[in-house]
Design an enzyme around this catalytic site. Structure first.
Site, PDB file in Angstrom:
ATOM      1  N   HIS A 150      -1.676   0.681  -9.784  1.00  0.00           N
ATOM      2  CA  HIS A 150      -2.329  -0.249  -8.847  1.00  0.00           C
ATOM      3  C   HIS A 150      -2.960  -1.432  -9.600  1.00  0.00           C
ATOM      4  O   HIS A 150      -4.173  -1.659  -9.531  1.00  0.00           O
ATOM      5  CB  HIS A 150      -3.385   0.468  -7.995  1.00  0.00           C
ATOM      6  CG  HIS A 150      -3.740  -0.303  -6.746  1.00  0.00           C
ATOM      7  ND1 HIS A 150      -3.997   0.289  -5.538  1.00  0.00           N
ATOM      8  CD2 HIS A 150      -3.886  -1.631  -6.531  1.00  0.00           C
ATOM      9  CE1 HIS A 150      -4.277  -0.635  -4.635  1.00  0.00           C
ATOM     10  NE2 HIS A 150      -4.213  -1.818  -5.222  1.00  0.00           N
TER      11      HIS A 150
ATOM     12  N   ARG B   2       0.847  -1.192   0.000  1.00  0.00           N
ATOM     13  CA  ARG B   2       0.000   0.000   0.000  1.00  0.00           C
ATOM     14  C   ARG B   2       0.880   1.240   0.000  1.00  0.00           C
ATOM     15  O   ARG B   2       1.912   1.284   0.675  1.00  0.00           O
ATOM     16  CB  ARG B   2      -0.903   0.027   1.237  1.00  0.00           C
ATOM     17  CG  ARG B   2      -2.106  -0.894   1.151  1.00  0.00           C
ATOM     18  CD  ARG B   2      -3.129  -0.407   0.126  1.00  0.00           C
ATOM     19  NE  ARG B   2      -4.296  -1.268   0.080  1.00  0.00           N
ATOM     20  CZ  ARG B   2      -4.486  -2.256  -0.801  1.00  0.00           C
ATOM     21  NH1 ARG B   2      -3.582  -2.509  -1.718  1.00  0.00           N
ATOM     22  NH2 ARG B   2      -5.596  -2.985  -0.773  1.00  0.00           N
TER      23      ARG B   2
HETATM   24  P1  NDP Z   1      -1.576 -11.233   4.830  1.00  0.00           P
HETATM   25  O1  NDP Z   1      -2.499 -10.750   5.880  1.00  0.00           O
HETATM   26  O2  NDP Z   1      -1.634 -12.668   4.417  1.00  0.00           O
HETATM   27  O3  NDP Z   1      -0.063 -10.951   5.245  1.00  0.00           O
HETATM   28  C1  NDP Z   1       0.332  -9.774   5.850  1.00  0.00           C
HETATM   29  C2  NDP Z   1       1.785  -9.955   6.331  1.00  0.00           C
HETATM   30  O4  NDP Z   1       2.238  -8.712   6.845  1.00  0.00           O
HETATM   31  C3  NDP Z   1       1.921 -10.981   7.448  1.00  0.00           C
HETATM   32  O5  NDP Z   1       3.093 -11.737   7.276  1.00  0.00           O
HETATM   33  C4  NDP Z   1       2.037 -10.117   8.690  1.00  0.00           C
HETATM   34  O6  NDP Z   1       2.781 -10.700   9.765  1.00  0.00           O
HETATM   35  C5  NDP Z   1       2.801  -8.931   8.139  1.00  0.00           C
HETATM   36  N1  NDP Z   1       2.609  -7.760   8.980  1.00  0.00           N
HETATM   37  C6  NDP Z   1       1.480  -7.064   9.224  1.00  0.00           C
HETATM   38  N2  NDP Z   1       1.718  -6.052  10.076  1.00  0.00           N
HETATM   39  C7  NDP Z   1       3.040  -6.104  10.355  1.00  0.00           C
HETATM   40  C8  NDP Z   1       3.891  -5.332  11.176  1.00  0.00           C
HETATM   41  N3  NDP Z   1       3.440  -4.288  11.884  1.00  0.00           N
HETATM   42  N4  NDP Z   1       5.192  -5.677  11.254  1.00  0.00           N
HETATM   43  C9  NDP Z   1       5.681  -6.747  10.562  1.00  0.00           C
HETATM   44  N5  NDP Z   1       4.910  -7.526   9.761  1.00  0.00           N
HETATM   45  C10 NDP Z   1       3.605  -7.197   9.659  1.00  0.00           C
HETATM   46  O7  NDP Z   1      -1.794 -10.288   3.572  1.00  0.00           O
HETATM   47  P2  NDP Z   1      -1.552 -10.621   2.026  1.00  0.00           P
HETATM   48  O8  NDP Z   1      -0.201 -11.187   1.877  1.00  0.00           O
HETATM   49  O9  NDP Z   1      -2.691 -11.397   1.497  1.00  0.00           O
HETATM   50  O10 NDP Z   1      -1.648  -9.158   1.377  1.00  0.00           O
HETATM   51  C11 NDP Z   1      -0.741  -8.138   1.751  1.00  0.00           C
HETATM   52  C12 NDP Z   1      -1.180  -6.801   1.187  1.00  0.00           C
HETATM   53  O11 NDP Z   1      -0.933  -6.737  -0.212  1.00  0.00           O
HETATM   54  C13 NDP Z   1      -2.671  -6.465   1.266  1.00  0.00           C
HETATM   55  O12 NDP Z   1      -3.045  -6.073   2.565  1.00  0.00           O
HETATM   56  C14 NDP Z   1      -2.795  -5.330   0.280  1.00  0.00           C
HETATM   57  O13 NDP Z   1      -2.518  -4.115   0.908  1.00  0.00           O
HETATM   58  C15 NDP Z   1      -1.697  -5.645  -0.734  1.00  0.00           C
HETATM   59  N6  NDP Z   1      -2.238  -6.008  -2.043  1.00  0.00           N
HETATM   60  C16 NDP Z   1      -1.944  -5.223  -3.133  1.00  0.00           C
HETATM   61  C17 NDP Z   1      -2.411  -5.543  -4.376  1.00  0.00           C
HETATM   62  C18 NDP Z   1      -2.047  -4.732  -5.568  1.00  0.00           C
HETATM   63  O14 NDP Z   1      -2.585  -4.968  -6.659  1.00  0.00           O
HETATM   64  N7  NDP Z   1      -1.126  -3.796  -5.450  1.00  0.00           N
HETATM   65  C19 NDP Z   1      -3.247  -6.737  -4.606  1.00  0.00           C
HETATM   66  C20 NDP Z   1      -3.481  -7.491  -3.411  1.00  0.00           C
HETATM   67  C21 NDP Z   1      -2.994  -7.129  -2.180  1.00  0.00           C
HETATM   68  P3  NDP Z   1       2.260 -12.036  10.510  1.00  0.00           P
HETATM   69  O15 NDP Z   1       2.411 -13.145   9.482  1.00  0.00           O
HETATM   70  O16 NDP Z   1       3.194 -12.189  11.639  1.00  0.00           O
HETATM   71  O17 NDP Z   1       0.832 -11.787  10.887  1.00  0.00           O
HETATM   72  C1  OXD Z   2      -6.132  -5.765  -3.107  1.00  0.00           C
HETATM   73  C2  OXD Z   2      -5.713  -4.802  -4.128  1.00  0.00           C
HETATM   74  O1  OXD Z   2      -6.081  -5.453  -1.919  1.00  0.00           O
HETATM   75  O2  OXD Z   2      -5.993  -5.036  -5.335  1.00  0.00           O
HETATM   76  O3  OXD Z   2      -6.519  -6.888  -3.500  1.00  0.00           O
HETATM   77  O4  OXD Z   2      -5.082  -3.803  -3.810  1.00  0.00           O
END
Ligand code: NDP
Ligand code: OXD
Length: 314
Positions: free
Chosen positions: A277, A229
């Site tokens: 995006h 993000r």
């Molecule tokens: P998940 O919830 O599966 O994974 C999030 C990861 O971030 C976890 O490993 C979590 O740690 C870690 N995390 C969260 N907060 C912290 C912190 N404060 N410090 C350290 N690590 C942290 O999410 P996804 O992998 O499914 O998706 C990630 C993001 O990708 C989405 O939230 C979205 O914003 C973005 N996205 C963007 C897209 C695009 O087209 N650009 C498309 C889809 C998603 P832990 O494992 O320990 O909980």
């Molecule tokens: C998502 C994105 O969160 O597309 O899936 O950003």
């Protein structure tokens, strides 16, 4: 029983068609022209919904985000308290890993320089460090970060990841928590952000953090790639880092404000790739099927999957 597709900026028709075919016993409504009686809505399927719309549905049982991220929903102060389910979908995951691999390879293989040389009709080969000499570090080892890490490791890169909790992944060095962040950054040549946007990750990636990346790597300086993000980056710091040599390049799919303003200096930097995006689009067919299966399970009295923990914001 009705469900409401509440999307802004997307065409809702493919979603209406697929969900109607998968859930024949339900009425599928869509924003803005076919809201019907909002008290009949049990399920909301939302992407950046109009402010206040979901709060006007008094009988919501589940809110489904139509993306993996939920910051667009949690930012709404009057979001109903119903369980919030996010997308976990192999199709979306594969798209993200494609984008991440594309950008990592683009910087590793110096494609921006070769494109500039092509424009100048210049035939000149550059040093070609092996992938095993390039250290990639992934912020976020969730569904998307873990898959991207595996894909990059398969390509031969030296991969590490950082998350809140400790992970164990074959062939990938795993770092956890703020205590280990600096060590992780110090061994990273290409930093990839796949963190969700939460109060803890907002503006995490600033000039000070970027200054901690490795400077002794095979690429001659660090690179930053963001598909998580834009709110996690301080954009003014990023521009500074890209112009003062702290970073040698970047690929950015997400921005503090989207669409990215035509005035942003990021558009004009030759060492930056900007995409609008689109790293991982939500496919209406696969994601409708995932949601229809969840609704069917919920109506059989089974537990919902991938429910967001609102206390941590992801
Ligand atoms: P998940 O919830 O599966 O994974 C999030 C990861 O971030 C976890 O490993 C979590 O740690 C870690 N995390 C969260 N907060 C912290 C912190 N404060 N410090 C350290 N690590 C942290 O999410 P996804 O992998 O499914 O998706 C990630 C993001 O990708 C989405 O939230 C979205 O914003 C973005 N996205 C963007 C897209 C695009 O087209 N650009 C498309 C889809 C998603 P832990 O494992 O320990 O909980
Ligand atoms: C998502 C994105 O969160 O597309 O899936 O950003």
């Amino acid at each position: 029983m009705s469900l409401l597709i509440a999307v802004a900026g997307w065409n809702s028709l493919p979603w209406v068609e697929r969900l109607s075919s998968r859930l024949p016993g339900h009425t599928v409504r869509s924003y803005p022209d076919d809201l019907g009686d909002l008290s009949e809505i049990r399920y909301a399927l939302a992407w950046k919904p109009e402010a206040g719309l979901l709060a006007r549905c008094p009988n919501l049982e589940v809110i489904f985000s139509l993306g993996a991220g939920v910051d667009h929903l949690l930012a709404q102060p009057d979001l109903p308290a119903a369980p919030l389910v996010r997308v976990v979908d192999p199709d979306l995951t594969a798209r993200m890993s494609e984008w991440v691999a594309l950008q990592v390879l683009l910087h590793h293989r110096q494609q921006l320089t070769y494109l500039a040389q092509q424009k100048a009709r210049l035939w000149k080969s550059l040093d070609q460090p092996a992938a095993r000499r390039v250290r990639v570090g992934i912020l976020g080892l969730g569904v998307l970060g873990t898959d991207a890490a595996r894909v990059l490791a398969t390509l031969g890169f030296e991969v590490a990841g950082w998350a809140r909790s400790r992970k164990t992944l074959d062939g990938i060095a795993c770092f956890a928590g703020s205590d280990e962040l600096d060590t992780f950054l110090g061994r990273t040549d290409i930093l990839v952000n796949l963190l969700p946007l939460t109060p803890d990750t907002r503006h995490l990636i600033d000039h000070a953090l970027l200054s901690k990346l490795a400077r002794d790597g095979a690429l001659g300086g660090p690179v930053f790639i963001n598909a998580g993000r834009g709110g996690s980056q301080v954009e003014a710091d990023l521009v500074r880092a890209l112009t003062d040599g702290t970073l040698t390049g970047a690929s950015l799919d997400v921005f503090e404000t989207e669409p990215l303003s035509p005035d942003s200096p990021l558009w004009g930097l030759e060492n930056v790739v900007v995409t609008p995006h689109v790293a991982a689009d939500s496919d209406p067919e696969t994601i409708s099927d995932y949601i229809a299966a969840q609704i069917a399970a919920h109506e059989r009295g089974e537990k919902l999957e991938n429910v967001v923990d609102r206390t941590v914001g992801y």
